[in-house]
Structures are given as structure tokens and as C-alpha cells.
Design a protein around this motif. Structure first.
Motif, PDB file in Angstrom:
ATOM      1  N   LEU A  57      15.550  -0.690 -15.667  1.00 12.37           N
ATOM      2  CA  LEU A  57      14.197  -0.397 -16.117  1.00 12.37           C
ATOM      3  C   LEU A  57      13.174  -1.225 -15.348  1.00 12.37           C
ATOM      4  O   LEU A  57      13.302  -2.443 -15.218  1.00 12.37           O
ATOM      5  N   VAL A  58      12.147  -0.555 -14.870  1.00  6.06           N
ATOM      6  CA  VAL A  58      11.005  -1.197 -14.212  1.00  6.06           C
ATOM      7  C   VAL A  58       9.831  -1.183 -15.186  1.00  6.06           C
ATOM      8  O   VAL A  58       9.471  -0.131 -15.732  1.00  6.06           O
ATOM      9  N   LYS A  59       9.224  -2.347 -15.406  1.00  5.11           N
ATOM     10  CA  LYS A  59       8.001  -2.451 -16.204  1.00  5.11           C
ATOM     11  C   LYS A  59       6.901  -2.949 -15.272  1.00  5.11           C
ATOM     12  O   LYS A  59       6.989  -4.066 -14.754  1.00  5.11           O
ATOM     13  N   GLY A  60       5.901  -2.108 -15.036  1.00  2.65           N
ATOM     14  CA  GLY A  60       4.957  -2.449 -13.984  1.00  2.65           C
ATOM     15  C   GLY A  60       3.501  -2.185 -14.283  1.00  2.65           C
ATOM     16  O   GLY A  60       3.134  -1.461 -15.213  1.00  2.65           O
ATOM     17  N   LYS A  61       2.687  -2.827 -13.476  1.00  2.01           N
ATOM     18  CA  LYS A  61       1.241  -2.589 -13.443  1.00  2.01           C
ATOM     19  C   LYS A  61       0.825  -2.616 -11.974  1.00  2.01           C
ATOM     20  O   LYS A  61       1.183  -3.536 -11.237  1.00  2.01           O
ATOM     21  N   VAL A  62       0.093  -1.589 -11.550  1.00  4.04           N
ATOM     22  CA  VAL A  62      -0.345  -1.535 -10.162  1.00  4.04           C
ATOM     23  C   VAL A  62      -1.842  -1.261 -10.124  1.00  4.04           C
ATOM     24  O   VAL A  62      -2.357  -0.419 -10.863  1.00  4.04           O
ATOM     25  N   LEU A  63      -2.527  -2.008  -9.270  1.00  2.00           N
ATOM     26  CA  LEU A  63      -3.964  -1.866  -9.098  1.00  2.00           C
ATOM     27  C   LEU A  63      -4.243  -1.418  -7.667  1.00  2.00           C
ATOM     28  O   LEU A  63      -3.841  -2.086  -6.707  1.00  2.00           O
ATOM     29  N   HIS A  64      -4.919  -0.261  -7.535  1.00  2.00           N
ATOM     30  CA  HIS A  64      -5.285   0.269  -6.220  1.00  2.00           C
ATOM     31  C   HIS A  64      -6.781   0.087  -5.996  1.00  2.00           C
ATOM     32  O   HIS A  64      -7.604   0.588  -6.785  1.00  2.00           O
ATOM     33  N   GLN A  65      -7.141  -0.632  -4.949  1.00  6.46           N
ATOM     34  CA  GLN A  65      -8.537  -0.702  -4.523  1.00  6.46           C
ATOM     35  C   GLN A  65      -8.742   0.353  -3.443  1.00  6.46           C
ATOM     36  O   GLN A  65      -7.936   0.459  -2.521  1.00  6.46           O
ATOM     37  N   PHE A  66      -9.826   1.124  -3.551  1.00  3.50           N
ATOM     38  CA  PHE A  66      -9.974   2.269  -2.662  1.00  3.50           C
ATOM     39  C   PHE A  66     -11.407   2.440  -2.166  1.00  3.50           C
ATOM     40  O   PHE A  66     -12.358   1.887  -2.733  1.00  3.50           O
ATOM     41  N   LYS A  67     -11.496   3.252  -1.123  1.00  2.00           N
ATOM     42  CA  LYS A  67     -12.785   3.700  -0.592  1.00  2.00           C
ATOM     43  C   LYS A  67     -12.694   5.216  -0.423  1.00  2.00           C
ATOM     44  O   LYS A  67     -11.689   5.734   0.070  1.00  2.00           O
ATOM     45  N   VAL A  68     -13.741   5.924  -0.827  1.00  2.00           N
ATOM     46  CA  VAL A  68     -13.734   7.383  -0.794  1.00  2.00           C
ATOM     47  C   VAL A  68     -13.992   7.882   0.632  1.00  2.00           C
ATOM     48  O   VAL A  68     -14.910   7.412   1.308  1.00  2.00           O
ATOM     49  N   LEU A  69     -13.181   8.848   1.073  1.00  2.00           N
ATOM     50  CA  LEU A  69     -13.278   9.359   2.441  1.00  2.00           C
ATOM     51  C   LEU A  69     -14.102  10.637   2.538  1.00  2.00           C
ATOM     52  O   LEU A  69     -14.626  10.952   3.613  1.00  2.00           O
ATOM     53  N   GLN A  70     -14.217  11.379   1.441  1.00  2.00           N
ATOM     54  CA  GLN A  70     -14.834  12.704   1.504  1.00  2.00           C
ATOM     55  C   GLN A  70     -16.161  12.730   0.747  1.00  2.00           C
ATOM     56  O   GLN A  70     -16.470  11.837  -0.045  1.00  2.00           O
ATOM     57  N   LYS A  71     -16.940  13.791   0.982  1.00  2.00           N
ATOM     58  CA  LYS A  71     -18.274  13.895   0.402  1.00  2.00           C
ATOM     59  C   LYS A  71     -18.226  13.911  -1.119  1.00  2.00           C
ATOM     60  O   LYS A  71     -19.045  13.260  -1.784  1.00  2.00           O
ATOM     61  N   SER A  72     -17.261  14.628  -1.676  1.00  2.00           N
ATOM     62  CA  SER A  72     -17.141  14.714  -3.128  1.00  2.00           C
ATOM     63  C   SER A  72     -15.680  14.851  -3.494  1.00  2.00           C
ATOM     64  O   SER A  72     -14.978  15.705  -2.936  1.00  2.00           O
ATOM     65  N   VAL A  73     -15.222  14.004  -4.405  1.00  2.00           N
ATOM     66  CA  VAL A  73     -13.820  14.013  -4.840  1.00  2.00           C
ATOM     67  C   VAL A  73     -13.800  14.038  -6.366  1.00  2.00           C
ATOM     68  O   VAL A  73     -14.209  13.081  -7.022  1.00  2.00           O
ATOM     69  N   ASP A  74     -13.320  15.161  -6.933  1.00  2.00           N
ATOM     70  CA  ASP A  74     -13.341  15.289  -8.390  1.00  2.00           C
ATOM     71  C   ASP A  74     -12.006  14.971  -9.049  1.00  2.00           C
ATOM     72  O   ASP A  74     -11.922  14.895 -10.278  1.00  2.00           O
ATOM     73  N   SER A  75     -10.947  14.761  -8.252  1.00  2.00           N
ATOM     74  CA  SER A  75      -9.643  14.369  -8.806  1.00  2.00           C
ATOM     75  C   SER A  75      -8.807  13.742  -7.700  1.00  2.00           C
ATOM     76  O   SER A  75      -8.985  14.063  -6.516  1.00  2.00           O
ATOM     77  N   VAL A  76      -7.923  12.856  -8.103  1.00  2.00           N
ATOM     78  CA  VAL A  76      -7.085  12.134  -7.142  1.00  2.00           C
ATOM     79  C   VAL A  76      -5.646  12.160  -7.636  1.00  2.00           C
ATOM     80  O   VAL A  76      -5.380  11.931  -8.823  1.00  2.00           O
ATOM     81  N   PHE A  77      -4.716  12.426  -6.707  1.00  2.83           N
ATOM     82  CA  PHE A  77      -3.298  12.490  -7.054  1.00  2.83           C
ATOM     83  C   PHE A  77      -2.566  11.270  -6.494  1.00  2.83           C
ATOM     84  O   PHE A  77      -2.771  10.891  -5.339  1.00  2.83           O
ATOM     85  N   PHE A  78      -1.716  10.673  -7.343  1.00  4.13           N
ATOM     86  CA  PHE A  78      -0.833   9.580  -6.912  1.00  4.13           C
ATOM     87  C   PHE A  78       0.613  10.016  -7.121  1.00  4.13           C
ATOM     88  O   PHE A  78       0.958  10.584  -8.164  1.00  4.13           O
ATOM     89  N   ASP A  79       1.450   9.737  -6.129  1.00  4.54           N
ATOM     90  CA  ASP A  79       2.870  10.069  -6.228  1.00  4.54           C
ATOM     91  C   ASP A  79       3.529   9.180  -7.277  1.00  4.54           C
ATOM     92  O   ASP A  79       3.401   7.947  -7.226  1.00  4.54           O
ATOM     93  N   ALA A  80       4.251   9.793  -8.225  1.00  2.00           N
ATOM     94  CA  ALA A  80       4.890   9.003  -9.285  1.00  2.00           C
ATOM     95  C   ALA A  80       5.931   9.830 -10.024  1.00  2.00           C
ATOM     96  O   ALA A  80       5.870   9.992 -11.242  1.00  2.00           O
ATOM     97  N   PRO A  81       6.938  10.382  -9.327  1.00  2.00           N
ATOM     98  CA  PRO A  81       7.921  11.222 -10.017  1.00  2.00           C
ATOM     99  C   PRO A  81       8.743  10.426 -11.025  1.00  2.00           C
ATOM    100  O   PRO A  81       9.282   9.360 -10.702  1.00  2.00           O
ATOM    101  N   GLY A  82       8.802  10.936 -12.250  1.00  2.00           N
ATOM    102  CA  GLY A  82       9.634  10.327 -13.278  1.00  2.00           C
ATOM    103  C   GLY A  82       9.059   9.092 -13.929  1.00  2.00           C
ATOM    104  O   GLY A  82       9.716   8.472 -14.772  1.00  2.00           O
ATOM    105  N   ILE A  83       7.858   8.691 -13.581  1.00  2.33           N
ATOM    106  CA  ILE A  83       7.262   7.468 -14.122  1.00  2.33           C
ATOM    107  C   ILE A  83       6.511   7.790 -15.419  1.00  2.33           C
ATOM    108  O   ILE A  83       5.822   8.807 -15.520  1.00  2.33           O
ATOM    109  N   GLN A  84       6.659   6.901 -16.419  1.00  3.50           N
ATOM    110  CA  GLN A  84       5.985   7.054 -17.705  1.00  3.50           C
ATOM    111  C   GLN A  84       4.781   6.107 -17.767  1.00  3.50           C
ATOM    112  O   GLN A  84       4.911   4.918 -17.478  1.00  3.50           O
ATOM    113  N   PHE A  85       3.625   6.632 -18.174  1.00  2.15           N
ATOM    114  CA  PHE A  85       2.386   5.849 -18.166  1.00  2.15           C
ATOM    115  C   PHE A  85       1.969   5.487 -19.583  1.00  2.15           C
ATOM    116  O   PHE A  85       2.008   6.311 -20.502  1.00  2.15           O
ATOM    117  N   SER A  86       1.554   4.218 -19.737  1.00  4.12           N
ATOM    118  CA  SER A  86       1.001   3.778 -21.023  1.00  4.12           C
ATOM    119  C   SER A  86      -0.491   3.500 -20.926  1.00  4.12           C
ATOM    120  O   SER A  86      -1.171   3.443 -21.948  1.00  4.12           O
TER     121      SER A  86
END
Length: 816
Positions: A57-86
Motif C-alpha cells: 500500500l502506498v499512502k501519498g500526497k503530491v503537489l504539482h506547481q504549474f504554468k499554463v501553456l494555452q490561452k484557455s484551459v477548462d480541465s486538466v488530466f493527470f495520469d493515475a490508473p487505479g489510484i484512490q483519492f481522498s
């Protein structure tokens, strides 16, 4: 006469010329792979994790700092197959999200806009079967100290795109960011990750928190963790790079032979590339049951502990080549990273090329030549199956590794060593800590040297195939009294829309019987060409070499007489040309070539040409030949000794040498002679086994052969079968177990412990263990009695539905 000779030579390929003009248009095999699109530039990824190792079992917290590349972004996808979010937060506030079987969509209340920065945080749990591996946690501690006994470890493998199974992230090659890892684990274990160790904090609950951070960006697949019980040895390169060698403390004597030449490799690669080592430090950590040979995680290479050798095993197989391969990746792969998998050759081919270059320093030019030839041969074999290019994702490992390395060697040959190094340095500087494509290397050649090598990249990187030449020559006298050697060269490989005739500068050398030579270098790109080399002093030709020292990846048919081959074998400057002459002698009788073979054994030093001579001379029963061969039993290189003992039959003349070799320094040699002696003189098998009972070998390979021979010869058979079954169990790492599986099959050893071991192995996440276990289980299941025993075991154990699915998939007869 001259006219007739010319007609004969030109007629050599008249049919090939008819209707076979070079294609004048460009076509390439389609590759559906493209660079992945992404709307955010991840600047930094901070990962905090702890584990329940027994549950995986992995118990984790990840923080992503980002900069937007496009003019308008209304949703963002992160790869996370099988991961459960709290919890999911955007800039510190709870955020709506939508999880799928492949990852998670984050939908901000207001669309992101150009150049906007922010932070997305995920709190999660995962029980992955990929990306991170929990080794040995549900197996009792071994009762004996054994270098190959199972160990409790946690380690990661991010390449290709597997870190996503334990970290929600943008998991692709074309975004590079700074990473930080904070890992909390049991105080009795050590933790390694990328970059510099910033802090190590003891906690009240008996854990320690390890905090590592990178200072420069790298691709997400290169993030790593390695956790286990280790000691750490340190060293420094001449330029001051700190090196850390993580090894098993109870086997300290293996540390030096395992990590040998590591510091020198950094010095070597800095000199070769013109770029100082580009990171804070360099660590290497051995792990158990690793999926591949090694992995070039930035600043922290993981490698399989099957390279953890003692001084004897070092003679047979060692970590040097793989060590240099992974270190090269710190420049090619980590410092600069391919934009997508089509350009993986810019990483793997270079990491295959530089260990070959190192071999010239450590082992001499003949070993360098031998490795070049090995790369060429691998490429040619792949070309017999299909015509995919180096820069094609269906090309396979033979294209990305050895063929690409051979192409880089040819690029150096075309440009010259000094010019090539100048290009390489500028190429690396220009794209430091960034992504690259094939065109970037092409452009570097244009920018640095003003040369256009588009033709080279087109035929060797973007297209498949290899040239195949037929060569023939004539010694001609002309009416004006002059004399010349005319060499006809025909390209006979299949050509089509994607494979054209190859263009390369090729050297042809004419050697004369007085030891002198003439040579010419011509750019050749036609289906059929004739090259004229003046023979001004009208000397008698000894032999002709087409592409001496095999600089070009190719196949060649160049028929020569025994006299020519003999002169080439004795007189050619380069070992590869002598070796080629020797191979061409295979079709001649031993009487015709005996003296030449004897001279090879007396004169040559490289294992490749010596082993070929041993093979050709082995059946010659003359006393002179057998005595000459006998000297090979004591040759300095273990591979030559082993080849001698494998090739020669035991006789009255060499039996003593076989028996003496039971004490050889090489485990491979001991294994070879033990088997041969027990089969040759079974009445003495007990003596041979007694003299080797304490020799184990890497992965217990010698002991495994010892057990097999004990069973075959019915010497302590019951005890041998019990020990063999134990080696197959989960008490050992996978290579030891695989060796045991082979002997279980050869000796028909089957019992309850074997069944348990096979079922446990088939459930392993390590395919290199599960696969052989499945093969053996299916082999045994063809026996009705054995199959019924396995069915009973399966039914009596409380496997989960997932485990049942895996087992039924692996043993198809269990379904019946």
C-alpha cells in the motif's frame, strides 16, 4: 585480352543494372506515435509517501506547481490508473474532480489562462502492481546468510510510463520538472531518491523521514525510490563528482568488483562529451528481482543485484558495460531527453555506443572492434525479419540499441573523431535540461561544421534495411602498359519505396605480396560501380579488403581463394579482417588450414578469433593440433578457457586438464568441466562432486549443476532433490529460482514444495519469474498425476479472485 577482361567484369552485374534505377521519391513506413499534447507545464512535483509494505500500500500526497501553456484551459488530466483519492486541492482550496480508470480530471471553477501559475495537490492511496514493487515482505527472513536469499525492499521503475501507478502525475517524456521526495519509513531501513539529501528526521513512531530534492528539471519517469538495508561506500571522480555505492553490508567483499571503474567512467564520459557531469551527485543502488538490467534514474541508478559479483563471478559476467550504459544516460536521456518514443534512439543508442568506446580504453582496440561487429550483427539479424527504421517505434530493441550504436559509430567514421566530438558537445549544450528530436542532432552538424548529412540520417535513421554488397576484383593490364586493380561492387539488398541504395564513403585496400598496399576512398551510392586502383609498380596482389576493419554496417559476399585468405589472416592489420578470413576458411579442409589455425592460437590475443580457431581445429586429432589446443585450457581469459572445455571432447591427452579445471577461478569453467567429467567418467562422479561440493557460483549455478549431476548419478539423490526444491522456493531471488526450475524439469523433481513455489512465482509482478514458472507448471501439468496434485493445491488455498484469474491464465490445464 584487356578488352575481354573488362567485358567480363562489367558483365558481372549487367542484369542488375537493367531497369533498376535508384528511386527518386521518398516514402517511409508510417509510425502512428506522436508527441503527447499537454496544457500545463509542470514546474515542480513534490511527493510525500509512506507505505504499508506487507499490503503493498502506498499512502501519498503530491503537489504539482504549474504554468499554463494555452490561452484557455477548462480541465486538466493527470495520469493515475487505479489510484484512490481522498482530497484534491487547487491553490489550497478543495477542488471538484472526476476519476476514471486511467486517471483524474481536475475541473477549475474558472478556466486557466495563458502563463497563469498555480498548485494542484492530491492526497491518495494505491496498491499498484506496476511502477513500485514490494519485494519479500510476506516471506520469512532467510535462516542462512546467502547472497541470493530474498530481501525486504521497496523500489520503483518509472520507465516507460509506470510512475503514474503510484503518483498522480503528468507521466510523459515531453515535460521536465524539478522533483522533491519526502519518504517516511521504518528506521531500520535506508532510503534513496533523486538529487541531494536535504534532511533525515527521526520520528517518535520508530520511522525516519528522508527528504531529497533535485536542483534541475528532469522527466517524471526518472523519479525513483529505493528502500532496503544497505551500507554506502563513497568515492569521487577526478572532477570532484561525489559517488555513492549502495551495497549489501553482509557481502562487503562484493562491493569493489561490482562497482569497479565507476569513477573512471565519469572522467571518461566528461572527456568524450565535453560536458561536465550535469547533476549534484551520482548514486547506484542494487535491488532484488529487478525487471531489467538497470535503470538510469537521474542521479540514482537502480540495477539488478544479479550484477552484485564477487571476484570470481566478475571473470564471467560483470556490471561494467551496464554501469557505463546507465551512466551515459545521465547525459543522454536525463540531461537531454527524447521528446517521444520515436527518438528513444537518441538515448539508448548513445548509451550503447559509449560503453563500446570505453572498452577501447579498458580492454584495447580489438575488444572495441569486436563490440562494433556484435552491434552490426544484431542489426543485420533484425533486418532479416522486417525493415523498420531506427526511428520507428516498431523497430524493437535491436534497432534502438545495437543498430543505433552502429550508426553512431558510422557517423563518427564519416565526420572524423574530432569533428564528431565538437558536434556532440554543442548538441548537448544547446539542449541542456530540455527535450530533443532527431533533427536537433542533424542541425547541430550543420551549425557546427557547415555540413549537410541529411542523406546519412535519411538512409540510416529514417529508413530501414542495410546494404548488402557483392564484391569482385580483377588484376588488369592495359594496352598502354599500365596495370590496375578494378574492383566491382554491387548492392544486392532488396530495394523498394522505403529502402534505397545506400550512400557511404568506402575504403578499398589492395595488399601486395611484398607487404605494401594501395588504397582508395570513394563515395558509393549506385547499384553497381567499378573502382580502379592503379598498380604503378605492377606488383603481385596478395589480397583485397573492402571496407577494412568493418566501419560500415553491411553484409558482404567477397569470394577469395585459400591463398588469399591465408595471406589476409597472417597479414591484415585489423583483427576483424583476420577474423573474417578465418571464418571464410570454415569450408576448407583441416589439412589446408591447419598451419594457419596453429599460428592463430600462437599469435592472437582476442577471445573472438581464438574461439573461432579452437572450433575449427577441435576435430583435428593430430598430436600437434591437440597439444596446441591444450594450451588454451590455461589461457588468461575465462571465456576462452570455457570455450575450450565446451568444444573439446575429453581424451587421454587432456583429461588431466579437465580435472585440474575443477579448481578454475571461473565459475563457468568449473560448471562446464564438472558436467563433462561426470558424463565422461561416471564411475568417478562421486570424486568430482566431492571436490566441488562447496562451489556455489552466481545464482548458485554451479551448485545447481552439482545437484543435477548428483540426482542423475544417484549420489545423495533424496537430499539433492530436497535442496533443489528449496532453491526454487520464495526464499531466493528470481534468477536462482529460474536456474532451479530448469533442473526441476531435467530431473523430473516434483513435490508439494515445488507446487507451492510455482504458484507463488506465477503471482509475482516480475514477469521474468512468473513466465518461467508458468512454463514449468504447464510442463508438469501434462502429467495427469502432477496435474491432479496442482488442482488440489489450487482448490485448497484461499486465493483472491484476482489471484485465481492469474493462476488460471498461467496454467491452462487447471481449467479442465
Amino acid at each position: 585480352m584487356d578488352y575481354l577482361k573488362k567485358i567480363g567484369l562489367l558483365g558481372f552485374c549487367s542484369m542488375a543494372l537493367f531497369g533498376s534505377a535508384q528511386n527518386s521519391f521518398n516514402s517511409y513506413l508510417k509510425d502512428a506515435t506522436t508527441s503527447r499534447e499537454h496544457s500545463l507545464d509542470i514546474l515542480k512535483m513534490r511527493v510525500e509517501v509512506s507505505f504499508d509494505a506487507q499490503k503493498g500500500l502506498v499512502k501519498g500526497k503530491v503537489l504539482h506547481q504549474f504554468k499554463v501553456l494555452q490561452k484557455s484551459v477548462d480541465s486538466v488530466f493527470f495520469d493515475a490508473p487505479g489510484i484512490q483519492f481522498s482530497s484534491v486541492k487547487l491553490n489550497g482550496l478543495n477542488q471538484k474532480y472526476s476519476a476514471t480508470d486511467k486517471g483524474i480530471w481536475v475541473v477549475p471553477s474558472k478556466a486557466f489562462s495563458w502563463d497563469q501559475t498555480g498548485e494542484i495537490e492530491f492526497v491518495y492511496t494505491a496498491t499498484p502492481r506496476k511502477g513500485i514493487y514490494f519485494i519479500g515482505w510476506n516471506i520469512p527472513e532467510p535462516k542462512v546468510q546467502d547472497a541470493f536469499a530474498v530481501r525486504k525492499q521497496i523500489w520503483t521503475q518509472g520507465q516507460g510510463i509506470d510512475n503514474r501507478y503510484w503518483i498522480p502525475m503528468y507521466d510523459d517524456m515531453n515535460d521536465k520538472f524539478i522533483t522533491e521526495t519526502i519518504t517516511t519509513f521504518d528506521k531500520d531501513y535506508q532510503v534513496l531518491s533523486n538529487g541531494k539529501l536535504l534532511s533525515k528526521k527521526a520520528n517518535k513512531d520508530g520511522t525516519i523521514t528522508w527528504h531529497y530534492a533535485m536542483s534541475k528539471p528532469h522527466a517524471g519517469y526518472l523519479l525513483m525510490l529505493g528502500i532496503g538495508k544497505y551500507a554506502v561506500a563513497t568515492a569521487k571522480s577526478k572532477s570532484g563528482v561525489p559517488l555513492n555505492f549502495w551495497y549489501y553490508p553482509e557481502f562487503a567483499e562484493r562491493m569493489e568488483p561490482t562497482f569497479r571503474y565507476s569513477a573512471q567512467m565519469i572522467d571518461f564520459l566528461e572527456a568524450q562529451t565535453g560536458i561536465p557531469y550535469p547533476w549534484e551527485s551520482y548514486s547506484q543502488i542494487m535491488v532484488q528481482d529487478f525487471l531489467y538490467g538497470a535503470m538510469e534514474n537521474t542521479t540514482a541508478t537502480i540495477f539488478g543485484d544479479f550484477f552484485n559479483v564477487d571476484s570470481r563471478a566478475f571473470l564471467d559476467r560483470n556490471y561494467i558495460g551496464v554501469n557505463c550504459h546507465e551512466l551515459t544516460h545521465q547525459w543522454f536521456g536525463d540531461y537531454i531527453t527524447a521528446r517521444d518514443s520515436r527518438d528513444a534512439w537518441l538515448q539508448e543508442s548513445f548509451a550503447t555506443y559509449f560503453p563500446k568506446q570505453l572498452s577501447k580504453v579498458l580492454d584495447g582496440v580489438e575488444e572495441w572492434d569486436w563490440q562494433r561487429r556484435a552491434h552490426q550483427n544484431s542489426a543485420i539479424e533484425a533486418g532479416k525479419k522486417d525493415n523498420f527504421a531506427v526511428r520507428h517505434t516498431s523497430g524493437g530493441t535491436a534497432r534502438v540499441y545495437p543498430k543505433g550504436a552502429a550508426v553512431i559509430s558510422m557517423l563518427e567514421y564519416v565526420l572524423g573523431e574530432e569533428q564528431w566530438k565538437r558536434v556532440l558537445t554543442q548538441y548537448l549544450k544547446t539542449h541542456a535540461y530540455a527535450n530533443v528530436e532527431t533533427n536537433d542532432l542533424q542541425q547541430a552538424i550543420k551549425d557546427v561544421l557547415g555540413l549537410n548529412l541529411d542523406w546519412f540520417f535519411d538512409e540510416w535513421i529514417l529508413r530501414g534495411g542495410e546494404p548488402s554488397y557483392v564484391v569482385h576484383y580483377e588484376d588488369l593490364s592495359y594496352q598502354d602498359g599500365s596495370r590496375a586493380t578494378e574492383v566491382a561492387i554491387e548492392q544486392i539488398q532488396k530495394t523498394d519505396e522505403t529502402i534505397h541504395y545506400f550512400k557511404m564513403p568506402i575504403i578499398i585496400e589492395v595488399y601486395y605480396q611484398d607487404g605494401s598496399k594501395d588504397e582508395i576512398k570513394e563515395m558509393m551510392d549506385e547499384a553497381f560501380e567499378v573502382v580502379k586502383i592503379p598498380n604503378r609498380d605492377k606488383k603481385k596482389i596478395a589480397y583485397v579488403l573492402f571496407d577494412p576493419n568493418s566501419n560500415i554496417l553491411k553484409q558482404v559476399r567477397f569470394k577469395k581463394s585459400m591463398d588469399e585468405l591465408r595471406l589476409q589472416l597472417n597479414g591484415a592489420k585489423h583483427m576483424l579482417d583476420r577474423y573474417d578470413a578465418l571464418v571464410a576458411m570454415r569450408s576448407f579442409s583441416v589439412e589446408e588450414k591447419r598451419e594457419s589455425l596453429l599460428q592463430v592460437l600462437h599469435r592472437e590475443k582476442h577471445e573472438g578469433i581464438l574461439m573461432e580457431a579452437i572450433s575449427q581445429l577441435a576435430l583435428d586429432q593430430t598430436e600437434k593440433s591437440q597439444n596446441a589446443l591444450l594450451k588454451m585450457a590455461k589461457f588468461g581469459k575465462a571465456s576462452v578457457r570455457d570455450h575450450y572445455f565446451k568444444t573439446l571432447e575429453i581424451s587421454a591427452l587432456n583429461a588431466t586438464s579437465f580435472e585440474m579445471a575443477l579448481k578454475d577461478s571461473s565459475y563457468d569453467v568449473v560448471k562446464t568441466v564438472l558436467e563433462k567429467l561426470c558424463r565422461y567418467q561416471p564411475q568417478k562422479a562421486s570424486d568430482y562432486l566431492k571436490s566441488t561440493e562447496n562451489v556455489e557460483g552466481m545464482f548458485h549455478t554451479v551448485k545447481m549443476k552439482w545437484l543435477e549431476l548428483s540426482i542423475i548419478n544417484k549420489i545423495g539423490e533424496e537430499e539433492a532433490r530436497a535442496q533443489l526444491s528449496f532453491f526454487a522456493s520464495s526464499n531466493f531471488e528470481f534468477r536462482t529460482r529460474n536456474q532451479a526450475f530448469l533442473v526441476l524439469k531435467s530431473t523430473n523433481t516434483f513435490n508439494a514444495q515445488v507446487i507451492e513455489s510455482l504458484f507463488q512465482a506465477m503471482l509475482s509482478t516480475n514477469g521474468r519469474l512468473a513466465g518461467p514458472a508458468s512454463e514449468l507448471a504447464n510442463y508438469f501439468s501434462s502429467n495427469l498425476e502432477y496435474r491432479n496434485q496442482m488442482k488440489s493445491f489450487f482448490q485448497e488455498h484461499n486465493y483472491s479472485e484476482k489471484e485465481k484469474e492469474i493462476l488460471l491464465k498461467n496454467i491452462f490445464l487447471l481449467k479442465n
